[in-house]
Design a protein around this motif. Structure first.
Motif, PDB file in Angstrom:
ATOM      1  N   ILE A 120     -17.081 -12.485 -20.281  1.00 12.20           N
ATOM      2  CA  ILE A 120     -17.048 -11.423 -20.140  1.00 12.20           C
ATOM      3  C   ILE A 120     -16.309 -10.252 -21.149  1.00 12.20           C
ATOM      4  CG2 ILE A 120     -16.657  -9.353 -18.562  1.00 12.20           C
ATOM      5  CD1 ILE A 120     -17.537 -11.329 -16.303  1.00 12.20           C
ATOM      6  N   LEU A 121     -14.941 -10.837 -21.417  1.00  6.76           N
ATOM      7  CA  LEU A 121     -14.292 -10.092 -22.208  1.00  6.76           C
ATOM      8  C   LEU A 121     -14.668 -10.229 -23.659  1.00  6.76           C
ATOM      9  CD1 LEU A 121     -10.641 -11.765 -21.005  1.00  6.76           C
ATOM     10  CD2 LEU A 121     -11.311  -9.294 -20.910  1.00  6.76           C
ATOM     11  N   GLU A 122     -15.237 -11.357 -24.096  1.00  7.74           N
ATOM     12  CA  GLU A 122     -15.830 -11.333 -25.345  1.00  7.74           C
ATOM     13  C   GLU A 122     -17.099 -10.285 -25.484  1.00  7.74           C
ATOM     14  OE1 GLU A 122     -18.566 -14.476 -28.254  1.00  7.74           O
ATOM     15  OE2 GLU A 122     -17.291 -15.274 -26.237  1.00  7.74           O
ATOM     16  N   PRO A 127       6.306   0.582 -11.237  1.00  6.32           N
ATOM     17  CA  PRO A 127       5.411  -0.715 -11.771  1.00  6.32           C
ATOM     18  C   PRO A 127       3.938  -0.457 -11.494  1.00  6.32           C
ATOM     19  CG  PRO A 127       6.553  -0.761  -9.512  1.00  6.32           C
ATOM     20  CD  PRO A 127       7.101   0.553 -10.027  1.00  6.32           C
ATOM     21  N   LEU A 128       3.177   0.558 -12.252  1.00  2.73           N
ATOM     22  CA  LEU A 128       1.545   0.514 -12.005  1.00  2.73           C
ATOM     23  C   LEU A 128       0.870  -0.142 -13.097  1.00  2.73           C
ATOM     24  CD1 LEU A 128       1.667   4.652 -11.852  1.00  2.73           C
ATOM     25  CD2 LEU A 128       1.173   2.662  -9.779  1.00  2.73           C
ATOM     26  N   VAL A 129      -0.223  -0.818 -12.826  1.00  5.42           N
ATOM     27  CA  VAL A 129      -1.077  -1.393 -13.599  1.00  5.42           C
ATOM     28  C   VAL A 129      -1.556  -0.247 -14.699  1.00  5.42           C
ATOM     29  CG1 VAL A 129      -3.182  -2.701 -13.878  1.00  5.42           C
ATOM     30  CG2 VAL A 129      -1.592  -3.354 -12.195  1.00  5.42           C
ATOM     31  N   THR A 130      -1.565  -0.732 -15.870  1.00  6.03           N
ATOM     32  CA  THR A 130      -1.844   0.621 -16.855  1.00  6.03           C
ATOM     33  C   THR A 130      -2.882   0.054 -17.791  1.00  6.03           C
ATOM     34  OG1 THR A 130      -0.481  -0.090 -18.699  1.00  6.03           O
ATOM     35  CG2 THR A 130       0.339   1.735 -17.055  1.00  6.03           C
ATOM     36  N   ALA A 131      -4.055   0.735 -18.106  1.00  5.62           N
ATOM     37  CA  ALA A 131      -5.177   0.606 -19.153  1.00  5.62           C
ATOM     38  C   ALA A 131      -5.042   1.952 -20.084  1.00  5.62           C
ATOM     39  CB  ALA A 131      -6.444   0.096 -18.498  1.00  5.62           C
ATOM     40  N   GLY A 132      -5.558   1.848 -21.429  1.00  8.12           N
ATOM     41  CA  GLY A 132      -5.755   2.994 -22.015  1.00  8.12           C
ATOM     42  C   GLY A 132      -6.894   3.072 -23.067  1.00  8.12           C
ATOM     43  N   PHE A 133      -7.075   4.291 -23.280  1.00  3.37           N
ATOM     44  CA  PHE A 133      -7.980   4.405 -24.462  1.00  3.37           C
ATOM     45  C   PHE A 133      -7.908   5.680 -25.363  1.00  3.37           C
ATOM     46  CE2 PHE A 133     -12.182   5.901 -26.090  1.00  3.37           C
ATOM     47  CZ  PHE A 133     -12.580   4.862 -26.933  1.00  3.37           C
ATOM     48  N   PHE A 134      -8.255   5.714 -26.749  1.00  6.30           N
ATOM     49  CA  PHE A 134      -7.684   6.732 -27.404  1.00  6.30           C
ATOM     50  C   PHE A 134      -8.974   7.000 -28.418  1.00  6.30           C
ATOM     51  CE2 PHE A 134      -3.752   4.383 -26.983  1.00  6.30           C
ATOM     52  CZ  PHE A 134      -2.765   5.454 -26.903  1.00  6.30           C
ATOM     53  N   LEU A 137     -11.495   0.237 -21.291  1.00  8.47           N
ATOM     54  CA  LEU A 137     -10.734   0.232 -20.004  1.00  8.47           C
ATOM     55  C   LEU A 137     -11.147  -0.926 -19.205  1.00  8.47           C
ATOM     56  CD1 LEU A 137     -10.900   3.813 -18.859  1.00  8.47           C
ATOM     57  CD2 LEU A 137      -8.999   2.727 -20.017  1.00  8.47           C
ATOM     58  N   LEU A 138     -12.464  -1.339 -19.192  1.00  4.43           N
ATOM     59  CA  LEU A 138     -12.726  -2.574 -18.499  1.00  4.43           C
ATOM     60  C   LEU A 138     -12.174  -3.851 -18.880  1.00  4.43           C
ATOM     61  CD1 LEU A 138     -16.439  -1.939 -17.878  1.00  4.43           C
ATOM     62  CD2 LEU A 138     -14.801  -2.209 -16.050  1.00  4.43           C
ATOM     63  N   HIS A 139     -12.021  -3.982 -20.411  1.00  2.28           N
ATOM     64  CA  HIS A 139     -11.611  -5.217 -21.041  1.00  2.28           C
ATOM     65  C   HIS A 139     -10.031  -5.390 -20.507  1.00  2.28           C
ATOM     66  CE1 HIS A 139      -9.110  -7.235 -24.266  1.00  2.28           C
ATOM     67  NE2 HIS A 139     -10.350  -7.824 -24.249  1.00  2.28           N
ATOM     68  N   ASP A 140      -9.164  -4.194 -20.386  1.00  2.00           N
ATOM     69  CA  ASP A 140      -7.586  -4.041 -20.223  1.00  2.00           C
ATOM     70  C   ASP A 140      -7.579  -4.509 -18.633  1.00  2.00           C
ATOM     71  OD1 ASP A 140      -7.203  -3.411 -22.745  1.00  2.00           O
ATOM     72  OD2 ASP A 140      -6.467  -1.285 -22.056  1.00  2.00           O
ATOM     73  N   LEU A 141      -8.436  -4.180 -17.833  1.00  2.00           N
ATOM     74  CA  LEU A 141      -8.335  -4.321 -16.350  1.00  2.00           C
ATOM     75  C   LEU A 141      -8.823  -5.711 -16.113  1.00  2.00           C
ATOM     76  CD1 LEU A 141      -9.584  -0.676 -14.907  1.00  2.00           C
ATOM     77  CD2 LEU A 141      -7.373  -1.609 -15.381  1.00  2.00           C
ATOM     78  N   PHE A 142      -9.744  -6.188 -16.602  1.00  2.00           N
ATOM     79  CA  PHE A 142     -10.554  -7.558 -16.321  1.00  2.00           C
ATOM     80  C   PHE A 142      -9.522  -8.737 -16.630  1.00  2.00           C
ATOM     81  CE2 PHE A 142     -13.397 -11.038 -16.577  1.00  2.00           C
ATOM     82  CZ  PHE A 142     -14.241 -10.670 -15.457  1.00  2.00           C
ATOM     83  N   ILE A 143      -8.472  -8.315 -17.545  1.00  2.00           N
ATOM     84  CA  ILE A 143      -7.347  -9.471 -17.931  1.00  2.00           C
ATOM     85  C   ILE A 143      -6.436  -9.590 -16.486  1.00  2.00           C
ATOM     86  CG2 ILE A 143      -5.381  -9.803 -19.271  1.00  2.00           C
ATOM     87  CD1 ILE A 143      -6.867  -8.446 -21.620  1.00  2.00           C
ATOM     88  N   ILE A 144      -6.416  -8.254 -15.871  1.00  2.00           N
ATOM     89  CA  ILE A 144      -5.466  -8.251 -14.693  1.00  2.00           C
ATOM     90  C   ILE A 144      -6.343  -8.644 -13.426  1.00  2.00           C
ATOM     91  CG2 ILE A 144      -4.134  -7.047 -13.329  1.00  2.00           C
ATOM     92  CD1 ILE A 144      -4.062  -4.841 -15.645  1.00  2.00           C
ATOM     93  N   ARG A 145      -5.746  -9.769 -12.751  1.00  2.00           N
ATOM     94  CA  ARG A 145      -6.662 -10.144 -11.651  1.00  2.00           C
ATOM     95  C   ARG A 145      -6.545  -9.217 -10.636  1.00  2.00           C
ATOM     96  NH1 ARG A 145      -7.951 -15.545 -11.191  1.00  2.00           N
ATOM     97  NH2 ARG A 145      -7.489 -16.896 -12.966  1.00  2.00           N
ATOM     98  N   ARG A 146      -5.577  -8.847 -10.149  1.00  2.00           N
ATOM     99  CA  ARG A 146      -5.321  -7.957  -8.801  1.00  2.00           C
ATOM    100  C   ARG A 146      -4.841  -6.720  -9.203  1.00  2.00           C
ATOM    101  NH1 ARG A 146      -2.965 -12.299  -4.492  1.00  2.00           N
ATOM    102  NH2 ARG A 146      -4.676 -13.699  -4.581  1.00  2.00           N
ATOM    103  N   VAL A 147      -5.436  -5.548  -8.922  1.00  2.00           N
ATOM    104  CA  VAL A 147      -4.995  -4.252  -9.312  1.00  2.00           C
ATOM    105  C   VAL A 147      -4.707  -3.459  -7.846  1.00  2.00           C
ATOM    106  CG1 VAL A 147      -5.399  -1.957 -10.235  1.00  2.00           C
ATOM    107  CG2 VAL A 147      -6.218  -4.162 -11.369  1.00  2.00           C
ATOM    108  N   SER A 148      -3.676  -3.006  -7.713  1.00  2.00           N
ATOM    109  CA  SER A 148      -3.428  -2.091  -6.247  1.00  2.00           C
ATOM    110  C   SER A 148      -3.340  -0.727  -6.831  1.00  2.00           C
ATOM    111  CB  SER A 148      -2.087  -2.520  -5.786  1.00  2.00           C
ATOM    112  OG  SER A 148      -0.938  -2.857  -6.572  1.00  2.00           O
ATOM    113  N   GLU A 149      -2.474  -0.512  -7.641  1.00  2.00           N
ATOM    114  CA  GLU A 149      -2.216   1.022  -8.216  1.00  2.00           C
ATOM    115  C   GLU A 149      -2.302   0.915  -9.648  1.00  2.00           C
ATOM    116  OE1 GLU A 149       0.733   3.755  -5.952  1.00  2.00           O
ATOM    117  OE2 GLU A 149       1.606   1.681  -5.948  1.00  2.00           O
ATOM    118  N   LEU A 150      -3.500   1.992  -9.984  1.00  2.00           N
ATOM    119  CA  LEU A 150      -3.855   1.831 -11.416  1.00  2.00           C
ATOM    120  C   LEU A 150      -3.699   3.187 -12.029  1.00  2.00           C
ATOM    121  CD1 LEU A 150      -5.491   0.281 -13.736  1.00  2.00           C
ATOM    122  CD2 LEU A 150      -7.544   1.539 -12.571  1.00  2.00           C
ATOM    123  N   LEU A 151      -2.941   3.327 -13.287  1.00  2.00           N
ATOM    124  CA  LEU A 151      -2.697   4.319 -14.076  1.00  2.00           C
ATOM    125  C   LEU A 151      -3.400   4.194 -15.282  1.00  2.00           C
ATOM    126  CD1 LEU A 151      -1.064   6.844 -14.813  1.00  2.00           C
ATOM    127  CD2 LEU A 151       0.828   5.524 -15.345  1.00  2.00           C
TER     128      LEU A 151
END
Length: 524
Positions: free
Chosen positions: A211-213, A282-289, A308-322
């Motif tokens: 999926i990441l690929e 301590p928030l989980v972050t993802a970004g795009f420019f 954004l999906l690539h960044d978030l998919f690397i993280i198994r569990r997300v409670s609060e997202l920035l």
């Protein structure tokens, strides 16, 4: 076959068995999927490809007499996968436009119920045989180790060192500690359960990697890499409580969107990048420019979503997202719809979005009720610090300042004031002033040089171009046309070859690039 190879092979067999069993299971029906789709030819093609990939993974490269049963199981499982691939081909041929509620229903169009049930029974039998065969094989090898101490002189030390996956060594260690025996049904069940869990994890990791690929696209992180780091001690105010546009307060309150706006070149991307990696909460972050000078994906909604999906998919569990989304004004599409998209998704539970753009009316209207800051109104002290440190880095300025301290102070203040919060303008002007210092300018000369430079960024660019010597017009024209026509960002080396011409580029000696060539584009 050593224990580690046997375990890896067994894991691949289990993945194939589990995948096949799930496909033909009566319970694997698709009544109401998210988009209402049923099993179509596209899904059948994916299933066939998965079966072929899994069957390749179970083909052993070598074996010994003691591993014959394990190798035979590999061959039998491979035969089943090939039978299913042939059946899928027949299904696709018989009903190219047909849809089914399940894969089992699709399979029943070319196989009768008895054949499908027989296949299920074979898979269950092979799985049971695998557990017993593998446990016997591992017991033989470990008992041989105890007898000779030649295979693994340091106990499990070599296994731990050579294990391609941590669970290989863990399972062998557990087997030894619990003294699992193939003759004991209870031991076989425990061994089978543990092996299934590990194989399931393997399969999930493979799916995740695939999926990441698929989410990655060329130059996905290119814009991020091109953002200059904030000058030392600048922009630190963003993490101070009680300041205008209190970002720290926003992080902890219920507001879901924060908008950073500013003139072109005011440092929005630099600040955004600093905020993403230096936040205190301590928030989980993802970004795009967004970047309208880059590729199509770098300025599109699809690029935004994939990054954004690539960044978030690397993280198994997300409670609060920035989420940090920069350059909304560089989006190649309807900015009104983009603003609505940002507002819609920032309203989701446990999601905050920090967005940045130029002060376009479409964004001012959409975000007017949200916490925000206007960057050029807050960066005067940062610019003054930057100007002072860059000028004082030149020995000639230090000499002039020791003689005329007030004039030096005024020059720094005038640069800061004329900048109107635009860092890019400051960088260009500082380069001009440093050039003057290099040529021996005194304080009055530096002030005249400053006064001659336009305060508007676009006018400054025009002045720089207008000062270009006529001897460089042809080369400059070529470079501008190349950059404009290119479908992607060109490296300095590519531009250098392009300017030199096709013949010289083709005739250039093929050899590794030196560090100078990589960094400057100059060929040795």
């Amino acid at each position: 076959m050593d224990p580690l190879t046997a375990l890896g092979l067994a894991s691949n067999i289990i993945q194939l068995i589990q995948f096949t069993s799930d496909l033909v299971s009566k319970g694997r029906e698709i009544y109401n999927s998210a988009d209402g789709s049923l099993v179509e030819n596209l899904e059948l093609e994916t299933i066939a490809q998965s079966l072929q990939n899994l069957s390749i993974d179970i083909l052993p490269s070598h074996s010994s007499r003691t591993d014959k049963q394990l190798v035979d199981l590999c061959k039998k499982c491979n035969e089943i996968s090939q039978e299913l691939v042939k059946a899928i081909t027949a299904v696709k041929a018989n009903g190219p436009d047909k849809k089914w509620d399940s894969f089992r229903q699709a399979l029943s169009s070319v196989w009768n119920q008895k054949a499908i049930d027989a296949l299920s029974a074979r898979m269950e039998r092979y799985r049971s045989q695998l557990d017993t065969t593998l446990l016997v094989s591992l017991r033989e090898k470990l008992e041989s180790e105890d007898r000779t101490r030649l295979i693994f002189p340091q106990g499990l030390t070599r296994i731990n060192a050579e294990a391609k996956k941590p669970w290989h060594a863990e399972l062998i260690e557990t087997l030894k500690q619990n003294d699992w025996q193939a003759k004991s049904q209870q031991d076989r069940i425990a061994f089978s359960s543990r092996l299934s869990d590990y194989s399931k994890d393997d399969r999930e990791q493979l799916c995740k990697a695939h999926i990441l690929e698929q989410l990655v696209f060329g130059d996905m992180g290119d814009r991020y890499k091109r953002i200059e780091e904030a000058h030392q001690r600048t922009f630190n105010w963003i993490f101070q409580e009680g300041r205008d546009g209190d970002f720290v307060k926003w992080l902890s309150n219920d507001e879901d969107l924060y908008w950073i706006t500013g003139k072109p070149g005011s440092g929005k991307s630099t600040l955004h990048n600093l905020m993403r990696w230096s936040g205190s909460k301590p928030l989980v972050t993802a970004g795009f420019f967004f970047w309208n000078s880059g590729t199509v994906m770098q300025m599109s909604k699809m690029g935004l979503l994939q990054a954004l999906l690539h960044d978030l998919f690397i993280i198994r569990r997300v409670s609060e997202l920035l989420l940090f989304i920069d350059g909304l004004d560089e989006f190649d599409g309807d900015c009104t719809k983009l603003a609505s998209f940002v507002l819609e998704h920032s309203a989701r539970p446990n999601v905050k979005i920090c967005a940045a753009s130029r002060p376009w009316l479409v964004f001012e209207v959409a975000f007017k009720q949200r916490p925000s800051l206007k960057l050029e109104d807050l960066t005067a002290s940062d610019i003054m610090l930057f100007v002072g440190e860059r000028l004082r880095g030149h020995s000639m300025f230090n000499h002039l300042e020791s003689i005329q301290p007030q004039e030096a102070k005024n020059l720094i203040a005038e640069v800061t004031g004329k900048a109107s919060g635009v860092f890019l303008w400051v960088r260009l002007v500082i380069s001009s002033l440093l050039e003057g210092l290099r040529d021996g300018d005194n304080m009055k000369d530096l002030q005249k040089r400053l006064y001659s430079l336009p305060g508007d960024l676009e006018e400054l660019f025009s002045k720089i171009l207008n000062q270009l010597s006529s001897s460089y017009f042809e080369q400059a024209s070529k470079l501008f046309q190349l950059v404009r026509a290119a479908g992607e960002t060109l490296s300095l080396l590519s531009l250098s070859f392009a300017v030199d011409g096709l013949d010289e580029a083709i005739d250039a000696e093929v050899e590794p690039l030196s560090s100078l060539e990589k960094n400057t584009g100059q060929k040795g």
